[in-house]
Scaffold this motif. Structure first.
Motif, PDB file in Angstrom:
ATOM      1  N   LEU A   1       0.428  -0.967  -0.307  1.00 13.26           N
ATOM      2  CA  LEU A   1       0.117  -0.355   0.171  1.00 13.26           C
ATOM      3  C   LEU A   1       1.167   1.030  -0.046  1.00 13.26           C
ATOM      4  O   LEU A   1       2.246   1.243   0.074  1.00 13.26           O
ATOM      5  N   GLU A   2       0.248   2.262  -0.818  1.00 14.15           N
ATOM      6  CA  GLU A   2       1.223   3.898  -0.516  1.00 14.15           C
ATOM      7  C   GLU A   2       1.090   3.987   0.822  1.00 14.15           C
ATOM      8  O   GLU A   2      -0.005   4.498   1.500  1.00 14.15           O
ATOM      9  N   VAL A   3       2.065   4.863   0.683  1.00 12.84           N
ATOM     10  CA  VAL A   3       2.525   5.480   2.317  1.00 12.84           C
ATOM     11  C   VAL A   3       2.050   6.598   2.099  1.00 12.84           C
ATOM     12  O   VAL A   3       3.341   7.077   1.353  1.00 12.84           O
ATOM     13  N   PHE A   4       1.488   7.241   2.351  1.00 16.30           N
ATOM     14  CA  PHE A   4       1.496   8.413   2.772  1.00 16.30           C
ATOM     15  C   PHE A   4       1.805  10.367   3.571  1.00 16.30           C
ATOM     16  O   PHE A   4       1.822  11.083   3.091  1.00 16.30           O
ATOM     17  N   ASP A   5       2.281   9.715   4.619  1.00 20.55           N
ATOM     18  CA  ASP A   5       3.697  10.459   5.408  1.00 20.55           C
ATOM     19  C   ASP A   5       4.418  10.449   4.897  1.00 20.55           C
ATOM     20  O   ASP A   5       4.527  12.107   5.478  1.00 20.55           O
ATOM     21  N   THR A   6       5.228   9.988   3.795  1.00 21.23           N
ATOM     22  CA  THR A   6       6.719  10.228   3.281  1.00 21.23           C
ATOM     23  C   THR A   6       6.512  10.291   2.021  1.00 21.23           C
ATOM     24  O   THR A   6       5.401  10.010   1.343  1.00 21.23           O
ATOM     25  N   ALA A   7       7.597  11.091   1.691  1.00 22.91           N
ATOM     26  CA  ALA A   7       7.183  10.844  -0.061  1.00 22.91           C
ATOM     27  C   ALA A   7       9.219  11.135  -0.161  1.00 22.91           C
ATOM     28  O   ALA A   7       9.603  10.912  -0.019  1.00 22.91           O
ATOM     29  N   SER A   8       9.516   9.783  -1.807  1.00 24.42           N
ATOM     30  CA  SER A   8      10.757   9.728  -1.722  1.00 24.42           C
ATOM     31  C   SER A   8      10.922  11.374  -2.668  1.00 24.42           C
ATOM     32  O   SER A   8      10.809  12.130  -3.449  1.00 24.42           O
ATOM     33  N   ALA A   9      12.663  12.233  -1.812  1.00 21.68           N
ATOM     34  CA  ALA A   9      13.138  13.444  -2.883  1.00 21.68           C
ATOM     35  C   ALA A   9      13.971  12.235  -4.103  1.00 21.68           C
ATOM     36  O   ALA A   9      13.599  11.078  -3.929  1.00 21.68           O
ATOM     37  N   ALA A  10      14.450  13.465  -5.016  1.00 24.73           N
ATOM     38  CA  ALA A  10      14.530  13.111  -6.308  1.00 24.73           C
ATOM     39  C   ALA A  10      15.997  12.076  -6.047  1.00 24.73           C
ATOM     40  O   ALA A  10      16.856  11.626  -6.763  1.00 24.73           O
ATOM     41  N   ASP A  11      17.056  12.091  -4.975  1.00 20.72           N
ATOM     42  CA  ASP A  11      17.526  11.698  -4.332  1.00 20.72           C
ATOM     43  C   ASP A  11      17.684   9.682  -4.126  1.00 20.72           C
ATOM     44  O   ASP A  11      18.338   9.184  -3.982  1.00 20.72           O
ATOM     45  N   GLY A  12      16.640   9.559  -4.354  1.00 21.85           N
ATOM     46  CA  GLY A  12      16.213   8.183  -3.557  1.00 21.85           C
ATOM     47  C   GLY A  12      15.293   8.390  -2.628  1.00 21.85           C
ATOM     48  O   GLY A  12      15.309   7.375  -1.613  1.00 21.85           O
ATOM     49  N   SER A  13      16.215   9.282  -1.897  1.00 24.00           N
ATOM     50  CA  SER A  13      15.781   8.837  -0.385  1.00 24.00           C
ATOM     51  C   SER A  13      14.150   9.781   0.276  1.00 24.00           C
ATOM     52  O   SER A  13      13.298  10.205  -0.716  1.00 24.00           O
ATOM     53  N   VAL A  14      13.706   8.739   1.151  1.00 24.90           N
ATOM     54  CA  VAL A  14      12.233   9.083   2.199  1.00 24.90           C
ATOM     55  C   VAL A  14      12.724   9.683   2.682  1.00 24.90           C
ATOM     56  O   VAL A  14      12.885  10.474   4.537  1.00 24.90           O
ATOM     57  N   GLN A  15      11.017  11.680   2.201  1.00 23.73           N
ATOM     58  CA  GLN A  15      11.265  12.213   3.435  1.00 23.73           C
ATOM     59  C   GLN A  15      10.179  12.636   3.884  1.00 23.73           C
ATOM     60  O   GLN A  15       8.947  12.668   3.333  1.00 23.73           O
ATOM     61  N   PRO A  16       9.423  13.044   5.411  1.00 27.39           N
ATOM     62  CA  PRO A  16       8.376  12.537   5.596  1.00 27.39           C
ATOM     63  C   PRO A  16       7.711  14.344   4.817  1.00 27.39           C
ATOM     64  O   PRO A  16       7.672  15.241   4.714  1.00 27.39           O
ATOM     65  N   LEU A  17       6.239  13.978   4.661  1.00 26.83           N
ATOM     66  CA  LEU A  17       5.782  15.080   4.445  1.00 26.83           C
ATOM     67  C   LEU A  17       5.168  15.814   5.291  1.00 26.83           C
ATOM     68  O   LEU A  17       5.261  17.540   4.785  1.00 26.83           O
ATOM     69  N   VAL A  18       5.266  15.676   6.540  1.00 24.07           N
ATOM     70  CA  VAL A  18       4.697  16.330   7.080  1.00 24.07           C
ATOM     71  C   VAL A  18       6.260  16.335   8.747  1.00 24.07           C
ATOM     72  O   VAL A  18       6.214  15.314   9.100  1.00 24.07           O
ATOM     73  N   GLU A  19       6.382  17.286   8.924  1.00 27.58           N
ATOM     74  CA  GLU A  19       7.299  17.252  10.065  1.00 27.58           C
ATOM     75  C   GLU A  19       6.792  16.554  11.888  1.00 27.58           C
ATOM     76  O   GLU A  19       5.629  17.223  11.875  1.00 27.58           O
ATOM     77  N   ALA A  20       6.887  14.956  12.507  1.00 31.55           N
ATOM     78  CA  ALA A  20       6.925  14.933  13.596  1.00 31.55           C
ATOM     79  C   ALA A  20       6.204  15.883  14.477  1.00 31.55           C
ATOM     80  O   ALA A  20       5.143  15.453  15.294  1.00 31.55           O
ATOM     81  N   ALA A  21       6.808  17.149  14.671  1.00 30.73           N
ATOM     82  CA  ALA A  21       6.104  18.110  15.456  1.00 30.73           C
ATOM     83  C   ALA A  21       5.191  18.796  14.940  1.00 30.73           C
ATOM     84  O   ALA A  21       4.211  19.323  16.009  1.00 30.73           O
ATOM     85  N   ALA A  22       4.792  18.839  14.316  1.00 28.99           N
ATOM     86  CA  ALA A  22       3.567  19.826  13.059  1.00 28.99           C
ATOM     87  C   ALA A  22       2.410  19.077  13.412  1.00 28.99           C
ATOM     88  O   ALA A  22       1.332  19.064  13.875  1.00 28.99           O
ATOM     89  N   VAL A  23       3.446  17.602  13.391  1.00 30.27           N
ATOM     90  CA  VAL A  23       1.912  15.726  13.848  1.00 30.27           C
ATOM     91  C   VAL A  23       1.640  16.152  14.874  1.00 30.27           C
ATOM     92  O   VAL A  23       0.088  16.031  15.099  1.00 30.27           O
ATOM     93  N   GLU A  24       2.719  15.760  15.872  1.00 31.97           N
ATOM     94  CA  GLU A  24       2.046  16.124  17.435  1.00 31.97           C
ATOM     95  C   GLU A  24       0.759  17.268  18.330  1.00 31.97           C
ATOM     96  O   GLU A  24       0.566  17.709  18.590  1.00 31.97           O
ATOM     97  N   GLU A  25       1.857  19.139  17.528  1.00 31.96           N
ATOM     98  CA  GLU A  25       0.752  19.531  17.747  1.00 31.96           C
ATOM     99  C   GLU A  25      -0.711  19.612  16.977  1.00 31.96           C
ATOM    100  O   GLU A  25      -1.565  19.925  17.531  1.00 31.96           O
TER     101      GLU A  25
END
Length: 193
Positions: free
Chosen positions: A6-30
């Motif tokens: 299944l596709e994960v929506f809380d992260t996105a793949s960057a151009a260099d192939g690394s996985v980056q979160p779409l939303v900061e963890a602090a923002a999610v907590e807030e």
């Protein structure tokens, strides 16, 4: 068959192939804390509104019950007054005149005593109906020993006596008192009917 991915929506793949979160963890907590606060506040508001509604309903029920009780008291009072009216009126019409007749001599004695202390040498003149002469004359002669002159006046009512010592005169009128009491009792029942 390969496992379903299944596709994960809380992260996105960057151009260099690394996985980056779409939303900061602090923002999610807030966002979670803000959602909790908003839900808590909405629940609190609902509880306060429900409590106010309950209090309003309780007040309305209490007011309705008190009004019903007030009407019940007034109805009971009216019923009791209506029930005892014939008895009280009969007592006023029959018993009160008899009581007044029996208390005439003591009432005259009570009126004579202060005057007798001041004018012990002067004769006392009583003007009364001949029907009550005996009872009044007997009581006064026993109690005071003062010289008395009794003048009978057949036109005077039974409950009325004039007492004269020199220039002063006192009127005892139990007939008028009896009439006033009867009028007051009738007026009371007419007001409450």
């Amino acid at each position: 068959m390969s496992a379903l991915r299944l596709e994960v929506f809380d992260t996105a793949s960057a151009a260099d192939g690394s996985v980056q979160p779409l939303v900061e963890a602090a923002a999610v907590e807030e966002a979670k804390v803000a959602s909790f606060e908003q839900g808590y506040s909405a629940g609190w508001d609902d509880a306060v509104a429900a409590q106010q509604g309950d209090q309003g309903r309780i007040r309305a029920d209490l007011a309705r019950n008190l009004q019903s009780l007030s009407f019940t008291f007034q109805d009971a009072r009216s019923h009791v007054l209506h029930s005892i009216k014939p008895l009280i009126l009969e007592m006023v019409n029959r018993l009160l005149p008899e009581v007044a007749r029996e208390s005439l001599a003591p009432t005259v004695l009570e009126a004579v005593m202060p005057m007798a202390e001041e004018l012990a040498d002067a004769p006392m003149i009583l003007v009364l109906n001949p029907a009550v002469r005996g009872q009044i004359e007997d009581l006064l002669s026993q109690a005071t020993g003062l010289p008395m002159v009794v003048e009978e006046e057949p036109t005077m009512p039974d409950g009325q006596v004039y007492i004269r010592f020199g220039a002063s005169e006192t009127k005892v009128d139990l007939g008028q008192v009896t009439t006033d009491i009867a009028i007051a009792v009738r007026a009371f029942f007419n007001l409450n009917s």
